[in-house]
Structure formats: structure tokens, C-alpha cells
Scaffold this motif. Structure first.
Motif, PDB file in Angstrom:
ATOM      1  N   GLU A 207       0.807  -1.222   0.000  1.00 59.69           N
ATOM      2  CA  GLU A 207       0.000   0.000   0.000  1.00 59.69           C
ATOM      3  C   GLU A 207       0.839   1.271   0.000  1.00 59.69           C
ATOM      4  O   GLU A 207       0.300   2.366  -0.164  1.00 59.69           O
ATOM      5  CB  GLU A 207      -0.933   0.006   1.225  1.00 59.69           C
TER       6      GLU A 207
ATOM      7  N   TYR B 104      -7.763  -3.530  -9.358  1.00 61.03           N
ATOM      8  CA  TYR B 104      -7.665  -2.323  -8.533  1.00 61.03           C
ATOM      9  C   TYR B 104      -8.402  -1.158  -9.196  1.00 61.03           C
ATOM     10  O   TYR B 104      -9.055  -0.351  -8.512  1.00 61.03           O
ATOM     11  CB  TYR B 104      -6.190  -1.952  -8.314  1.00 61.03           C
TER      12      TYR B 104
ATOM     13  N   ARG C 273      -9.126   1.540   0.663  1.00 57.55           N
ATOM     14  CA  ARG C 273      -7.922   0.723   0.667  1.00 57.55           C
ATOM     15  C   ARG C 273      -8.137  -0.569   1.448  1.00 57.55           C
ATOM     16  O   ARG C 273      -7.675  -1.635   1.042  1.00 57.55           O
ATOM     17  CB  ARG C 273      -6.755   1.500   1.289  1.00 57.55           C
TER      18      ARG C 273
ATOM     19  N   LYS D   3     -10.050  -2.998  -0.614  1.00 56.98           N
ATOM     20  CA  LYS D   3      -9.205  -3.593  -1.653  1.00 56.98           C
ATOM     21  C   LYS D   3      -8.353  -4.727  -1.075  1.00 56.98           C
ATOM     22  O   LYS D   3      -8.171  -5.767  -1.712  1.00 56.98           O
ATOM     23  CB  LYS D   3      -8.290  -2.528  -2.270  1.00 56.98           C
TER      24      LYS D   3
END
Length: 293
Positions: A92, A185, A195, A198
Motif C-alpha cells: 500500500e 484495482y 484501501r 481492496k
């Protein structure tokens, strides 16, 4: 021979496995013999299951078995998820310089020798000159001899392993995450996914096959704790919780020269690992499509 280069590439690792893994298995038969150095492996008399029966009669063996199992389970509960979490976190990070710096810092401990790691632990946890002891004194508390407290041994061992191996262990998960289709994504971004969403819906499902395989391999060597580190961390004060099967085999076999008995212990330990590997792989194959075979 067509593609001889590939055969040559495989030959050396295969030769290593045969010489150092398969050929020494011949020596396992001393667990069923009254081994004598003069008579040799083949000349020593057979005693059947004598040493296996003796193994189960040893007063402290089950305590050592329990210690081995507890440290393994503790280490797996803390150490197995750590590389996954680190890999997800690094995935990330968008700042390339910071990401590489974190990777370098977390990978570095893996290349430190076991002796140096244990020396660092002993010095820093010393009740006289250790960093923690000095911090306790500054706060007006009494210093603690962490290495001399049997109750602290498992925690020190496990968390020092986490510090040493997490960065290196994350490499395979980072490689798996690099293979995730970027379109996933993009689609998640269009749908307004956060986030965290995901990670839950894209990253973790992509890691499941790798996680399952590594979990099977780890469970298959649950009873094979690293001998060197535990032996170096042992002292008379923490031996009640630090004595495990591998250190017991060393003391009985090499220091006590009872080779047949130590071979029986090692074989017993290996059989448990083998059964666990088969069982976990079977369960994984039943409940998912991921398995070693």
C-alpha cells in the motif's frame, strides 16, 4: 541431449539432497540396534523397539515434548501472520524511497547469524547493563532478569524470531501481490472501494494459495524447532521451559554418547512431522483446491 543446461541446473541441488538428506537416512536403523562404534551400524545387534519403549518411560520427555509443541504453536500464531501483514502494508506504500527503506530495514536481521542474535538478546535483556533494565531504573522500577525467568523464554524466542524473519518471509507474499491484475484495482477504485476493502477483497484472496502452501509446510515441520538458537538461549534458570526435543537429542546423543536412544527420539519426532504434513495436506485438499499434491 536437448536442454542439457536445465538438467545441469537441477543436478547440483538434486545431488545435495541425495548426499545430505537421503544417504544419511541409512543411519536411522541404529534406533533399532544396540549401536556400538566398534561393531558399526551393520554389526551392532538388533534390539527392536527397546529404545522407543525407553523413550516413553523417560520422566521428563513429555515435558520436553510439550515445550516443543507450545513454542511451535506460539511461534506460528505470532510469526506466520507477520510477513503477510508486512507484505500487505508494503503493497500500500506509494512512496518508492520509503518503501525500499522499510524493506531494507526489515530484511537486514535475516542475515545476522544466530550467535549474534542471541548475544544481542543476552546483552539487551541483562539485569545489569541491559537497555530495558536501565529504562526500568530510570522509572524507579526494579530490573528484571528476563533470560533467567522461565516464563519469559517462549515470548523472547518467538518475538526475536518475528523480528529476524518477518522481512525475509514477506518477500514471497510481495511477489504474489505483484502478480495481481491491475484491472482489479482499477475496477475497485471506480466502485469507490477503500484501501481496506481492496485488501480484503483483492489482496488477501490473491494470497490464499501461497498462504495455504506455506501453512502446510510450516505445520509439517512443527516439531522441528531450530536447535542452535534455543541451545544458546538456555541456562539453568530457564531450562524448565527451554528444553525441547532437539536440544534433548543433542545432550543424550552427543554429550551422553547414547546414539541409539537419540536416534529413536529423532525418528519419533520425524514421524510426527510426517504425519502432520500428510494430515494437513489432506484436510487442505478436502476443504480447498490448494495442496502440495
Amino acid at each position: 541431449m536437448k536442454h542439457w543446461q536445465f538438467y545441469l541446473l537441477v543436478f547440483l541441488p538434486l545431488l545435495y539432497i541425495i548426499i545430505f538428506k537421503y544417504i544419511p537416512m541409512f543411519g536411522v536403523i541404529i534406533a533399532f540396534k544396540e549401536y556400538n562404534v566398534v561393531q558399526g551400524i551393520l554389526g551392532s545387534p538388533w534390539v527392536g523397539l527397546k529404545y522407543f519403549k525407553q523413550l516413553f518411560e523417560v520422566p521428563f520427555f513429555w515435558q520436553y515434548f510439550k515445550n516443543t509443541l507450545e513454542i511451535s504453536l506460539y511461534g506460528m500464531a505470532i510469526g506466520f501472520p507477520a510477513p503477510i501483514i508486512l507484505a500487505l502494508a508494503l503493497n500500500e506504500i506509494r512512496n518508492g524511497v520509503f518503501k525500499k527503506s522499510v524493506q531494507m530495514v526489515t530484511y537486514a536481521p535475516y542475515f545476522i547469524s544466530t550467535v549474534v542474535i542471541v548475544s544481542i538478546l543476552i546483552v539487551n535483556l541483562s539485569p545489569n547493563v541491559g537497555l530495558l533494565s536501565n529504562a526500568f531504573r530510570a522509572l524507579g522500577w526494579e530490573p528484571i532478569d528476563f533470560m533467567g525467568k522461565a516464563g519469559f523464554f517462549k515470548t523472547i524466542y518467538v518475538f526475536s524470531d518475528v523480528w529476524q524473519f518477518t522481512g525475509y518471509g514477506a518477500i514471497i507474499y510481495i511477489a504474489a501481490l505483484s502478480g495481481v491484475n491491475p484491472d482489479l484495482y482499477e475496477a475497485a477504485k471506480v466502485d469507490g472501494a477503500s484501501r481496506f476493502q481492496k485488501i480484503i477483497n483483492i489482496d488477501i484472496p490473491s494470497l490464499i494459495p501461497v498462504i495455504v502452501i506455506l501453512l502446510i509446510l510450516n505445520l509439517g515441520q512443527m516439531m522441528s524447532l531450530g536447535f542452535e538458537k534455543i541451545y544458546l538461549m538456555q541456562n539453568p534458570l530457564n531450562q524448565n521451559t527451554s528444553e525441547v526435543i532437539s536440544t534433548y537429542v543433542y545432550k543424550v546423543g552427543l554429550l551422553g554418547a547414547n546414539f541409539s536412544f537419540s536416534a529413536a527420539i529423532g525418528l519419533f519426532n520425524s514421524v510426527i512431522n510426517f504425519v502432520l504434513l500428510i494430515l494437513v495436506n489432506f484436510i487442505s485438499k478436502k476443504i480447498s483446491s490448494n495442496s502440495l499434491w
